[in-house]
Design a protein around this motif. Structure first.
Motif, PDB file in Angstrom:
ATOM      1  N   CYS A  80      -4.604  -2.194  10.209  1.00  0.00           N
ATOM      2  CA  CYS A  80      -3.314  -1.528  10.079  1.00  0.00           C
ATOM      3  C   CYS A  80      -3.086  -0.699  11.335  1.00  0.00           C
ATOM      4  O   CYS A  80      -4.038  -0.146  11.903  1.00  0.00           O
ATOM      5  CB  CYS A  80      -3.306  -0.629   8.837  1.00  0.00           C
ATOM      6  SG  CYS A  80      -1.802   0.341   8.616  1.00  0.00           S
ATOM      7  N   ARG A  96      -3.551   5.963   5.990  1.00  0.00           N
ATOM      8  CA  ARG A  96      -3.318   4.532   5.813  1.00  0.00           C
ATOM      9  C   ARG A  96      -4.045   3.725   6.889  1.00  0.00           C
ATOM     10  O   ARG A  96      -4.657   2.692   6.610  1.00  0.00           O
ATOM     11  CB  ARG A  96      -1.810   4.264   5.844  1.00  0.00           C
ATOM     12  CG  ARG A  96      -1.426   2.839   5.568  1.00  0.00           C
ATOM     13  CD  ARG A  96       0.048   2.709   5.206  1.00  0.00           C
ATOM     14  NE  ARG A  96       0.913   3.426   6.136  1.00  0.00           N
ATOM     15  CZ  ARG A  96       1.612   4.522   5.816  1.00  0.00           C
ATOM     16  NH1 ARG A  96       1.535   5.044   4.600  1.00  0.00           N
ATOM     17  NH2 ARG A  96       2.390   5.104   6.713  1.00  0.00           N
ATOM     18  N   ALA A 100      -7.620   1.370   6.272  1.00  0.00           N
ATOM     19  CA  ALA A 100      -7.655  -0.075   6.526  1.00  0.00           C
ATOM     20  C   ALA A 100      -8.687  -0.448   7.578  1.00  0.00           C
ATOM     21  O   ALA A 100      -9.393  -1.454   7.440  1.00  0.00           O
ATOM     22  CB  ALA A 100      -6.271  -0.552   6.959  1.00  0.00           C
TER      23      ALA A 100
END
Length: 215
Positions: A80, A96, A100
């Motif tokens: 990500c 986030r 990832a």
């Protein structure tokens, strides 16, 4: 030999290309990814097992690895990227990307079960590709991944597991959308997948592989 392979991030461009190429070699596959609809369709096409999992949720990662069973090959192709200047970045933006690219890798290594001489492959990047304004979380996650593998090798050597970091050049994937698109010289995902597989199956088993950057 019955080879058991798990690809995490199988619905991304590189992960999908790897799945197709390994399926063509006749390897039984277990696939995991964020896009459940795409994951289900890919698994059906390749006669593979599909196990979606949230890589930030330890219970889901543990369940994925339990279902995958003992592995000969694990490829961590999840990733990500967010392009947000540090002072504008929210904690959710930061988390986030870290989840990832780094937390998921830690949880996978914690819960995976390997056969002797198994290979676990993690996709990194050339360090110079991280020096872009707004990519602080991505840069930290990829640097952290390299540090994680350097330490995990010492701990897991007794298990006979080979941990391989693959530094990738520019590859034309959706991750480039935050930067306005991939550069013209970027590798296509199929070529990147082929080069990765060729490199990680060399002998003696490498610890770090650098895929040549296109000229």
């Amino acid at each position: 030999m019955h080879v058991r392979t798990l690809i995490i991030g199988a619905t991304g461009s590189i992960g999908t290309a790897l799945a197709h190429q390994l399926a063509a070699r006749g390897q039984p596959l277990c696939l995991s990814g964020r896009n459940i609809e795409k994951l289900t369709a890919l698994a059906k096409m390749l006669n593979a097992v599909a196990v979606p999992a949230d890589l930030a949720d330890e219970s889901q990662v543990a369940a994925l690895l339990a279902q995958a069973g003992e592995l000969d090959l694990l490829i961590y192709a999840a990733g990500c990227v967010e392009r947000v200047n540090l002072r504008q970045m929210t904690l959710q933006d930061w988390q986030r990307v870290i989840d990832a690219n780094l937390t998921g890798a830690f949880l996978v290594l914690k819960h995976a079960r390997f056969r002797r001489n198994a290979r676990a492959v993690f996709i990194g990047v050339y360090p110079e590709l991280l020096r872009v304004k707004g990519l602080s979380a991505y840069a930290v996650s990829k640097a952290g991944l390299e540090a994680l593998l350097n330490n995990a090798r010492r701990e897991m050597r007794v298990e006979g597991v080979h941990l391989i970091l693959v530094r990738m050049p520019e590859v034309a994937t959706d991750l480039w959308s935050v930067l306005g698109g991939a550069p013209k010289r970027a590798l296509c995902p199929d070529d990147a997948a082929q080069k990765l597989l060729d490199a990680v199956f060399t002998e003696p088993c490498p610890e770090v592989v650098e895929i040549a950057r296109p000229r």
